[in-house]
Write an enzyme that holds these catalytic residues in place. Structure first.
Site, PDB file in Angstrom:
ATOM      1  N   ASP A 126       1.963  -1.475  -2.089  1.00 45.25           N
ATOM      2  CA  ASP A 126       0.682  -2.511  -2.304  1.00 45.25           C
ATOM      3  C   ASP A 126       1.129  -3.943  -2.031  1.00 45.25           C
ATOM      4  O   ASP A 126       0.171  -4.873  -1.896  1.00 45.25           O
ATOM      5  CB  ASP A 126       0.234  -2.512  -3.758  1.00 45.25           C
ATOM      6  CG  ASP A 126      -0.190  -0.756  -4.150  1.00 45.25           C
ATOM      7  OD1 ASP A 126      -0.285  -0.191  -3.133  1.00 45.25           O
ATOM      8  OD2 ASP A 126      -0.406  -0.624  -5.228  1.00 45.25           O
ATOM      9  N   GLY A 169      -4.355   0.479  -3.120  1.00 47.29           N
ATOM     10  CA  GLY A 169      -4.335  -1.333  -3.496  1.00 47.29           C
ATOM     11  C   GLY A 169      -5.313  -1.118  -4.903  1.00 47.29           C
ATOM     12  O   GLY A 169      -6.380  -1.145  -4.701  1.00 47.29           O
ATOM     13  N   ARG A 170      -4.350  -1.092  -5.812  1.00 48.52           N
ATOM     14  CA  ARG A 170      -5.133  -0.899  -7.160  1.00 48.52           C
ATOM     15  C   ARG A 170      -5.943  -2.241  -7.594  1.00 48.52           C
ATOM     16  O   ARG A 170      -6.903  -2.041  -7.735  1.00 48.52           O
ATOM     17  CB  ARG A 170      -4.015  -0.327  -8.220  1.00 48.52           C
ATOM     18  CG  ARG A 170      -4.433   0.388  -9.370  1.00 48.52           C
ATOM     19  CD  ARG A 170      -3.341   0.376 -10.304  1.00 48.52           C
ATOM     20  NE  ARG A 170      -1.975   0.658 -10.025  1.00 48.52           N
ATOM     21  CZ  ARG A 170      -1.638   2.375 -10.330  1.00 48.52           C
ATOM     22  NH1 ARG A 170      -2.271   2.928 -10.779  1.00 48.52           N
ATOM     23  NH2 ARG A 170      -0.453   2.775  -9.969  1.00 48.52           N
ATOM     24  N   ARG A 277       2.227   6.392   2.021  1.00 47.72           N
ATOM     25  CA  ARG A 277       3.293   6.313   1.234  1.00 47.72           C
ATOM     26  C   ARG A 277       4.456   7.365   1.662  1.00 47.72           C
ATOM     27  O   ARG A 277       5.838   6.719   1.352  1.00 47.72           O
ATOM     28  CB  ARG A 277       3.064   6.638  -0.183  1.00 47.72           C
ATOM     29  CG  ARG A 277       2.711   5.262  -0.962  1.00 47.72           C
ATOM     30  CD  ARG A 277       3.072   5.410  -2.589  1.00 47.72           C
ATOM     31  NE  ARG A 277       3.240   6.575  -3.150  1.00 47.72           N
ATOM     32  CZ  ARG A 277       3.091   7.066  -4.397  1.00 47.72           C
ATOM     33  NH1 ARG A 277       1.942   6.378  -5.050  1.00 47.72           N
ATOM     34  NH2 ARG A 277       3.147   8.010  -5.117  1.00 47.72           N
TER      35      ARG A 277
END
Ligand code: F6P
Length: 344
Positions: A126, A169-170, A277
């Site tokens: 991220d 992408g929190r 990931r």
């Protein structure tokens, strides 16, 4: 010297490069390295293995982590801190290299403040960790996302569709912004800038009015609708992990449905998810991971506890873990303005 190493939080391409670098540098100096399994869980339970040359050989190009990972939070498990201290005593651990993002390093900072000999290495696809210009794993993730956007372009064009690509992408939109800019996205939605769905639809309509028959929207999983303009749009699940994070996901499908309804253009969603990931790290992440690992070993040798390896410009420097984890590094809005030039 006996040096522990662990990887915590979500996995990330380049973790093995760091483990290998710490171990190889340690072996050169006749130090021993203990790899804890599954992040802080292994440190609490004393589970892991003394690493050998053979175990760290042939892993540079491999994704994931040979040590395993978890989102275990020692401060959420009973006597977590005391248990980790006992593990150190039992195994004779003189130092620990904790490789992780804000959560893993947040724990590392607390343990270092409690007197444990710990240094950190910043990891996360991220790229939202303060104190460093870049975290390793980010370069791989944006290249995977960019390649996916390239592929989505051709099918979008063939079918005259709007395609929504949901990326990770929190709380920070780095992956969406970089991959969207590199992939030529027509709209990019990030958590830092709540969006107005009508504006998004107008951009798409404007683009189609000037002759384009397809559009690409790239959205961070944490992108939020501007509630003052559209409170009917729910985007989050409720379930939380040990660090209090909700499990995100779903914005892509919601957006696709709304865009199709409001514009009349056929729309599909693609959720890239954990593909971002997994797999081999890029050259940049292998090099950065190796540099971080060697530097972390040097921090250990100097007894620079509570510090983290960080990239500043071209240099690797030591920064305070506490400072680096105090707040998240959110997207540079000047860069978002650059991306906006290409919207619609
Ligand atoms: O590592 C951070 C991250 O990539 C976030 O962007 C995402 O919300 C999260 O991991 C998902 O991870 P998991 O499904 O492993 O809990």
């Amino acid at each position: 010297m006996k040096i522990g190493v662990l990887t915590g939080g979500g996995d990330c391409p380049g973790l093995n490069a760091v483990i290998r670098a710490v171990a190889r540098k340690a072996f050169l100096n006749d130090d021993e390295v203990f790899g804890f399994y599954d992040g802080w869980k292994g440190a609490i339970e004393g589970k892991g293995d003394w690493l050998t040359q053979k175990q760290v050989s042939g892993i540079l190009h491999r994704g994931g982590t040979i040590l395993g990972t978890s989102r275990t939070n020692p401060y959420k498990s009973e006597d977590g801190e005391t248990k980790i201290k006992k593990t150190f005593e039992k195994l004779g651990i003189d130092a620990l290299v904790a490789i992780g993002g804000e959560d893993t390093l947040g724990v590392a900072a607390k343990l270092a403040a409690a007197g444990l000999p710990i240094v950190g290495v910043p990891k996360t696809i991220d790229n939202d960790l303060s104190g460093t210009d870049v975290t390793f794993g980010f370069d791989t993730a944006i290249n995977i996302a960019m390649e996916a956007i390239d592929r989505i372009h051709t099918t979008a064009e063939s079918h005259n569709r709007v395609m929504v690509v949901e990326v990770m992408g929190r709380h920070a939109g780095w992956i969406a912004l970089y991959s969207g800019l590199a992939g030529g996205a027509d709209v990019i939605l990030i958590p830092e800038k709540p969006f107005d769905l009508d504006e998004v639809c107008n951009l798409i309509k404007k683009r189609h009015a000037r002759g384009k028959s397809f559009s690409i929207v790239v959205a961070s999983e944490g992108a939020k609708v501007d509630a003052s303009k559209d409170d009917s749009f729910v985007v989050q699940a409720k379930e939380v992990d040990e660090f209090g994070h909700v499990r995100l996901g779903g914005i892509g499908n919601l957006l696709a449905g709304e865009i199709e309804k409001r514009t009349g253009f056929e729309t599909r969603a693609t959720i890239l998810g954990h593909i971002q990931r997994g797999g081999s790290p890029t050259a940049a992440d292998r090099v950065l991971g190796s540099r971080y690992g060697v530097f972390a070993y040097e921090l250990v040798k100097k007894g620079d506890w509570g510090k983290m390896a960080a990239l500043r410009g071209q240099d690797i420097v030591a920064v305070d873990i506490q400072e680096a984890t105090r707040e998240l590094k959110t997207v540079d809005l000047d860069l978002y303005e650059v991306a906006e030039v290409f919207f619609g």
